[in-house]
Design an enzyme around this catalytic site. Structure first.
Site, PDB file in Angstrom:
ATOM      1  N   SER A  20      10.527 -79.235 -44.610  1.00 24.03           N
ATOM      2  CA  SER A  20       9.576 -79.081 -45.717  1.00 24.03           C
ATOM      3  C   SER A  20       9.961 -79.879 -46.962  1.00 24.03           C
ATOM      4  O   SER A  20       9.082 -80.488 -47.587  1.00 24.03           O
ATOM      5  CB  SER A  20       9.386 -77.599 -46.056  1.00 24.03           C
ATOM      6  OG  SER A  20       8.765 -76.966 -44.965  1.00 24.03           O
ATOM      7  N   LYS A  69       8.002 -63.746 -43.713  1.00 22.65           N
ATOM      8  CA  LYS A  69       6.551 -63.845 -43.948  1.00 22.65           C
ATOM      9  C   LYS A  69       5.888 -62.481 -44.167  1.00 22.65           C
ATOM     10  O   LYS A  69       4.970 -62.358 -44.971  1.00 22.65           O
ATOM     11  CB  LYS A  69       5.870 -64.574 -42.784  1.00 22.65           C
ATOM     12  CG  LYS A  69       6.200 -66.070 -42.759  1.00 22.65           C
ATOM     13  CD  LYS A  69       5.470 -66.797 -41.657  1.00 22.65           C
ATOM     14  CE  LYS A  69       5.961 -68.233 -41.583  1.00 22.65           C
ATOM     15  NZ  LYS A  69       5.331 -69.006 -40.522  1.00 22.65           N
ATOM     16  N   ASP A 105      -0.651 -71.464 -42.050  1.00 26.97           N
ATOM     17  CA  ASP A 105      -0.283 -71.850 -40.673  1.00 26.97           C
ATOM     18  C   ASP A 105      -1.529 -72.049 -39.805  1.00 26.97           C
ATOM     19  O   ASP A 105      -1.589 -72.980 -38.993  1.00 26.97           O
ATOM     20  CB  ASP A 105       0.600 -70.770 -40.021  1.00 26.97           C
ATOM     21  CG  ASP A 105       2.049 -70.827 -40.511  1.00 26.97           C
ATOM     22  OD1 ASP A 105       2.487 -71.903 -40.961  1.00 26.97           O
ATOM     23  OD2 ASP A 105       2.733 -69.787 -40.429  1.00 26.97           O
TER      24      ASP A 105
HETATM   25  P1  NAP Z   1       9.135 -64.590 -34.571  1.00 24.82           P
HETATM   26  O1  NAP Z   1       8.297 -63.732 -35.461  1.00 24.82           O
HETATM   27  O2  NAP Z   1      10.618 -64.426 -34.543  1.00 24.82           O
HETATM   28  O3  NAP Z   1       8.562 -64.385 -33.073  1.00 24.82           O
HETATM   29  C1  NAP Z   1       9.161 -65.009 -31.969  1.00 24.82           C
HETATM   30  C2  NAP Z   1       8.223 -64.909 -30.764  1.00 24.82           C
HETATM   31  O4  NAP Z   1       8.808 -65.644 -29.681  1.00 24.82           O
HETATM   32  C3  NAP Z   1       8.027 -63.483 -30.265  1.00 24.82           C
HETATM   33  O5  NAP Z   1       6.735 -63.379 -29.716  1.00 24.82           O
HETATM   34  C4  NAP Z   1       9.105 -63.392 -29.160  1.00 24.82           C
HETATM   35  O6  NAP Z   1       8.823 -62.423 -28.194  1.00 24.82           O
HETATM   36  C5  NAP Z   1       8.980 -64.764 -28.564  1.00 24.82           C
HETATM   37  N1  NAP Z   1      10.154 -65.233 -27.802  1.00 24.82           N
HETATM   38  C6  NAP Z   1      11.353 -65.607 -28.306  1.00 24.82           C
HETATM   39  N2  NAP Z   1      12.158 -66.058 -27.304  1.00 24.82           N
HETATM   40  C7  NAP Z   1      11.423 -65.965 -26.162  1.00 24.82           C
HETATM   41  C8  NAP Z   1      11.682 -66.269 -24.787  1.00 24.82           C
HETATM   42  N3  NAP Z   1      12.858 -66.762 -24.395  1.00 24.82           N
HETATM   43  N4  NAP Z   1      10.705 -66.053 -23.865  1.00 24.82           N
HETATM   44  C9  NAP Z   1       9.509 -65.564 -24.267  1.00 24.82           C
HETATM   45  N5  NAP Z   1       9.189 -65.244 -25.546  1.00 24.82           N
HETATM   46  C10 NAP Z   1      10.142 -65.441 -26.476  1.00 24.82           C
HETATM   47  O7  NAP Z   1       8.894 -66.128 -34.880  1.00 24.82           O
HETATM   48  P2  NAP Z   1       7.541 -66.798 -35.380  1.00 24.82           P
HETATM   49  O8  NAP Z   1       7.493 -66.828 -36.858  1.00 24.82           O
HETATM   50  O9  NAP Z   1       6.391 -66.154 -34.666  1.00 24.82           O
HETATM   51  O10 NAP Z   1       7.735 -68.312 -34.897  1.00 24.82           O
HETATM   52  C11 NAP Z   1       7.623 -68.677 -33.508  1.00 24.82           C
HETATM   53  C12 NAP Z   1       7.899 -70.160 -33.380  1.00 24.82           C
HETATM   54  O11 NAP Z   1       6.843 -70.912 -33.975  1.00 24.82           O
HETATM   55  C13 NAP Z   1       9.180 -70.580 -34.113  1.00 24.82           C
HETATM   56  O12 NAP Z   1       9.950 -71.368 -33.233  1.00 24.82           O
HETATM   57  C14 NAP Z   1       8.701 -71.377 -35.293  1.00 24.82           C
HETATM   58  O13 NAP Z   1       9.581 -72.434 -35.610  1.00 24.82           O
HETATM   59  C15 NAP Z   1       7.365 -71.930 -34.791  1.00 24.82           C
HETATM   60  N6  NAP Z   1       6.435 -72.183 -35.914  1.00 24.82           N
HETATM   61  C16 NAP Z   1       6.007 -73.454 -36.100  1.00 24.82           C
HETATM   62  C17 NAP Z   1       5.127 -73.718 -37.136  1.00 24.82           C
HETATM   63  C18 NAP Z   1       4.651 -75.129 -37.350  1.00 24.82           C
HETATM   64  O14 NAP Z   1       4.132 -75.408 -38.431  1.00 24.82           O
HETATM   65  N7  NAP Z   1       4.773 -75.994 -36.370  1.00 24.82           N
HETATM   66  C19 NAP Z   1       4.685 -72.701 -37.996  1.00 24.82           C
HETATM   67  C20 NAP Z   1       5.137 -71.405 -37.763  1.00 24.82           C
HETATM   68  C21 NAP Z   1       6.027 -71.162 -36.722  1.00 24.82           C
HETATM   69  P3  NAP Z   1       9.307 -60.877 -28.394  1.00 24.82           P
HETATM   70  O15 NAP Z   1       8.301 -60.233 -29.303  1.00 24.82           O
HETATM   71  O16 NAP Z   1       9.293 -60.334 -27.011  1.00 24.82           O
HETATM   72  O17 NAP Z   1      10.700 -60.928 -28.983  1.00 24.82           O
END
Ligand code: NAP
Length: 277
Positions: A20, A69, A105
């Site tokens: 960022s 968040k 997002d």
């Molecule tokens: P979060 O709240 O920590 O949620 C993580 C999610 O991933 C949960 O649904 C979790 O499942 C799942 N998960 C983690 N490891 C897994 C595995 N090995 N197999 C299956 N499911 C798994 O994180 P978040 O904020 O939602 O972010 C998720 C991802 O999106 C991050 O890597 C982040 O960097 C990316 N992201 C990218 C952008 C962008 O602008 N490109 C914006 C936002 C986020 P459980 O509920 O079962 O633990």
């Protein structure tokens, strides 16, 4: 003369890897806006005081990332409709002396998929993998595109059910068994599994003809999900770098009233990733 505050930052934990600061410095150069933008390592027990101190000290805006968040959402006195609906805030600012929050997002994902990749969302069947803050944040903007259906799967079933309850009428939770025999036009990986080089549950049979697969994670090289999607015959497969730049551009627009051009910034970041040509 512009009297807007000049100081901006992103708060997360971890934060060292954040792109960022680079993205916002490129936006500032491009638009001629005189701002500073830093990365701040936050802690669960001091997030609220950090935010209060930042704005109390004349800060203009904060981006908020994992794991803050939902805490940011809970602190806001004013919320945009999408932030209120998703219960997650990634952009903080002040309005009429009160803390205000938006979630950019979703607009970031929609602009990358629809405008940059040229993939129609309206009328399409969408499958969301994951039910964390990222997926929660994008559902309202996807809803606005009027897809034919939206389905969510998550490793922890209860989290998907809770999300579907929050968006009842437009989002359905499904188990792997319930997904058997279904097909989708857009599959979005919103899990963080690609960060560990692994895949969530996936099945080639889910891909309808012309299906686009999108990984919110991005990396120096193609993510595990993007590689899988190509092998499975997806008609396009993309990572989340474009979404990252688009969500940042919308935050910048909220703070500064100026919309930066995202294409040159996406290209610049792609060429800076070590594993890319
Ligand atoms: P979060 O709240 O920590 O949620 C993580 C999610 O991933 C949960 O649904 C979790 O499942 C799942 N998960 C983690 N490891 C897994 C595995 N090995 N197999 C299956 N499911 C798994 O994180 P978040 O904020 O939602 O972010 C998720 C991802 O999106 C991050 O890597 C982040 O960097 C990316 N992201 C990218 C952008 C962008 O602008 N490109 C914006 C936002 C986020 P459980 O509920 O079962 O633990």
């Amino acid at each position: 003369m512009n009297t807007l505050p000049a100081r901006y930052a992103v708060v997360g934990n971890p934060i060292a890897q954040s792109k960022s600061p680079l993205i916002h410095s490129l936006f500032a150069q491009q638009t001629g806006e005189a701002i500073t933008y830093e990365a701040i390592l936050g802690a669960e027990d001091s997030f609220e005081s950090l935010v209060g101190g930042f704005f109390g000290g004349g800060g203009g805006g904060l981006n908020v990332t994992v794991p803050f968040k939902q805490s940011a959402w809970a602190m806001c006195r004013q919320l945009t409709p999408n932030a209120a609906r998703s219960k997650a805030v990634n952009t903080l600012y002040q309005r009429e002396g009160e803390l205000a929050g938006a979630n950019t997002d979703g607009i970031g994902l929609v602009r990358d998929v629809r405008d940059n990749l040229g993939i129609e969302i309206g009328g399409r069947r969408i499958l969301l993998l994951g039910a964390g803050g990222a997926v929660r944040g994008v559902v309202p903007a996807l809803e606005e595109e009027s897809p034919a259906s939206m389905t969510v799967w998550n490793r922890t079933t209860e989290r998907a059910s809770e999300l579907a309850r929050d968006f009842s009428g437009s989002l359905t939770a499904a188990s792997i068994d319930e997904l058997r025999g279904q097909q989708f036009d857009l599959i979005v990986n919103g899990t963080s599994s690609s960060l560990q080089g692994s895949l969530p549950e996936v099945d080639e049979a889910w891909l309808a003809s012309g299906c686009c697969c999108y990984d919110m994670v991005y990396g120096d090289e193609d993510t595990a999900f993007v590689c899988w999607a190509r092998g499975a015959g997806a008609s396009s497969a993309a990572d989340g770098l474009g979404m990252l730049v688009e969500q940042a551009a919308e935050s910048f627009r909220i703070w500064r009233g100026v919309a930066p051009e995202t294409g040159p910034v996406i290209n610049r970041l792609r060429t800076r990733l070590p594993g890319r040509p």
